[in-house]
Scaffold this active site. Structure first.
Site, PDB file in Angstrom:
ATOM      1  N   ASP A   1       0.830  -1.203   0.000  1.00 20.46           N
ATOM      2  CA  ASP A   1       0.000   0.000   0.000  1.00 20.46           C
ATOM      3  C   ASP A   1       0.866   1.255   0.000  1.00 20.46           C
ATOM      4  O   ASP A   1       2.061   1.225   0.306  1.00 20.46           O
ATOM      5  CB  ASP A   1      -0.940   0.012   1.205  1.00 20.46           C
ATOM      6  CG  ASP A   1      -0.209   0.031   2.540  1.00 20.46           C
ATOM      7  OD1 ASP A   1       0.833  -0.666   2.667  1.00 20.46           O
ATOM      8  OD2 ASP A   1      -0.653   0.738   3.459  1.00 20.46           O
TER       9      ASP A   1
ATOM     10  N   GLU B   1       0.000  -1.118   5.653  1.00 22.54           N
ATOM     11  CA  GLU B   1       1.054  -0.720   6.583  1.00 22.54           C
ATOM     12  C   GLU B   1       0.954   0.756   6.941  1.00 22.54           C
ATOM     13  O   GLU B   1       1.375   1.158   8.027  1.00 22.54           O
ATOM     14  CB  GLU B   1       2.430  -1.011   5.960  1.00 22.54           C
ATOM     15  CG  GLU B   1       3.617  -0.796   6.899  1.00 22.54           C
ATOM     16  CD  GLU B   1       4.185   0.615   6.885  1.00 22.54           C
ATOM     17  OE1 GLU B   1       5.021   0.930   7.759  1.00 22.54           O
ATOM     18  OE2 GLU B   1       3.798   1.429   6.006  1.00 22.54           O
TER      19      GLU B   1
END
Length: 372
Positions: A90, A146
Site C-alpha cells: 500500500d 502498513e
C-alpha cells in the site's frame, strides 16, 4: 538503464477493463514502474494484490496463498534455514500534485511508491522469479495496510491468524534505507500529560486557576531534557522526548480548567514499553501521565549468524533504524530482522518522491549474491 519510451511495458491490458498483469521477466526498474502505476492506497490494494498473486502463481517453485490483500509465497526445499522477505504494497494517498503515472527523469524514477516502498516490492518479485533454487528456503510476504492503523496491518493480522506463515530464522523488511542496512528499530510511545485548573471568567482570573499556564512546567521539563544515545548490539540509537501536541481552553472569555500536552518518546530497543513508560513518568513526576499508544522496538540482532551472513554478502553500510518499522513485529515473534531497501526514506510520502534507478538494480544484485 531502461528507456522511458521502451515498448517493453510489464503492465499490459488485454482489454480496457482487464486486470493489470505484471511481467516478472522485465528489468527491476521497469517492473517498479509497473507496480507503482497500479494505484494501491491503503485498503485499496486489491488490484495490485491480484496482479502479484497471478504473477507468482505462474512460478512452479512457489506455493502461493492469500489472506485478504496480503499475498504469501514460499519455497519448500527442505533447507535448514528459512529467510523471510517482506514488503507492504500500500501507499499513502495521492495529493493534488500529480505523481502517477511514474516517469523517469535523469536516472531517477518519480512517482508515488517509488521510495515507499514499491521498489522493494519489485525487487522481491524479481528475486521470487529469478531464484528457483535458493541457498535457503524463502518466504515472500506482500502485505496490506502498513500505512494506516495497526489493526489493519497485514503482518499483524497474519501474526494473529496464521503465524506459521511468518516463521523464519531471519527477516529482511525491504523498507527504503538508501541502500544501507538498518538494524532493528526504536520503540515509540505517546502519553497525555494533563494539568488541571479552575474555570472562571477571563476578566476575573483570580477567581479561577489557569491550567494552560501550568502546562509551562511540562514544557520546561521537556526543554531541559537531555536525550540519551544508547548502544544496542553495536549500533547507536538516539532517543528523543518531544511535545507533539497541546490542547486546552473552551472559550475566548474563560480561564481554562484543563490542558493536555501530548508527548512522544522514541526509545532505544534496550527497553520495552513498561520500562520506557516508567522513564517518562519519572521525567514528569507530579503530573497526571496517561499512556495512549505504544509499540516496542526491535533489537538488531546483528551478532546472530543469519544477520552476519547477510551483512557479509551485501557489503554495505550498517546503521541503526532511528524510526519504527514492522521489523518490530518479527522481533516480537522471536525472528531477528533488519531493514534494507532502495530509496531515500526522507523522500517517502513527498510529492517529489523519487529514487535513483541504480538503487533498484543494486538491491536486486545484492540479494542475488546472498540468496542465489
Amino acid at each position: 538503464m531502461p528507456s522511458t519510451s521502451s515498448s517493453a511495458d510489464p503492465t499490459t491490458h488485454a482489454a480496457s477493463d482487464a486486470s493489470p498483469v505484471l511481467d516478472l521477466s522485465a528489468d527491476v526498474t521497469t517492473l517498479t514502474a509497473a507496480v507503482c502505476d497500479i494505484e494501491s492506497v491503503s485498503q485499496g490494494e486489491a488490484a495490485l494484490a491480484d496482479a502479484i498473486e497471478a504473477a507468482l502463481s505462474q512460478l512452479s517453485h512457489l506455493e502461493v496463498t492469500r489472506h485478504g490483500n496480503t499475498v504469501v509465497a514460499r519455497t519448500s526445499l527442505g533447507h535448514s534455514e528459512r529467510v523471510v522477505l517482506a514488503g507492504h504494497i500500500d501507499t499513502v494517498p495521492l495529493t493534488s500534485v500529480p505523481n502517477l503515472p511514474t516517469r523517469q527523469v535523469d536516472g531517477e524514477l518519480w512517482g508515488r511508491g517509488t521510495v515507499d516502498m514499491k521498489g522493494g516490492v519489485a525487487v522481491m518479485l524479481r528475486i521470487a522469479a529469478e531464484v528457483a533454487e535458493p541457498t535457503r528456503d524463502l518466504t515472500f510476504l506482500f502485505y496490506e495496510c502498513e500505512e494506516i492503523e495497526g489493526q489493519y496491518n497485514g503482518l499483524a493480522i497474519l501474526a494473529e491468524t496464521d503465524p506459521d506463515l511468518l516463521a523464519g530464522d531471519f527477516a529482511v523488511l525491504l523498507e527504503p534505507t538508501n541502500g544501507a542496512i538498518e538494524g532493528g528499530c526504536k520503540g515509540t510511545l505517546r502519553v497525555e500529560i494533563v494539568t488541571k485548573g479552575i474555570a472562571s471568567h477571563s476578566a476575573r482570573p483570580w477567581k479561577g486557576h489557569n491550567a494552560i499556564h501550568d502546562a509551562a512546567a511540562v514544557l520546561s521539563r521537556l526543554t531541559a531534557y537531555e536525550a540519551e544515545t544508547i548502544t544496542v548490539d553495536g549500533l547507536d540509537y538516539h532517543e528523543a522526548l518531544q511535545a507533539v501536541g497541546i490542547a486546552g481552553g473552551i472559550a475566548g472569555n474563560v480561564v481554562p480548567d484543563r490542558c493536555t500536552v501530548t508527548v512522544n518518546y522514541r526509545y532505544a530497543p534496550d527497553k520495552d514499553t513498561e520500562e520506557a513508560l516508567a522513564h517518562v513518568r519519572r521525567v514528569f513526576e507530579g503530573f497526571d501521565v496517561t499512556l495512549t499508544d505504544a509499540a516496542d522496538g526491535a533489537r538488531p540482532g546483528l551478532h546472530l549468524p543469519a544477520a552476519q551472513a547477510f551483512i557479509d554478502a551485501l557489503g554495505v553500510e550498517v546503521n541503526p533504524k532511528e524510526g519504527w518499522t514492522d521489523v518490530a513485529r518479527f522481533s516480537a515473534l522471536g525472528i531477528p530482522a533488519v531493514n534494507y531497501g532502495p530509496g531515500d526514506p526522507n523522500l517517502a510520502h513527498m510529492d517529489d518522491e523519487r529514487c535513483p534507478t541504480h538503487q533498484y538494480v543494486d538491491a536486486e544484485a545484492a540479494l542475488l549474491r546472498w540468496l542465489g
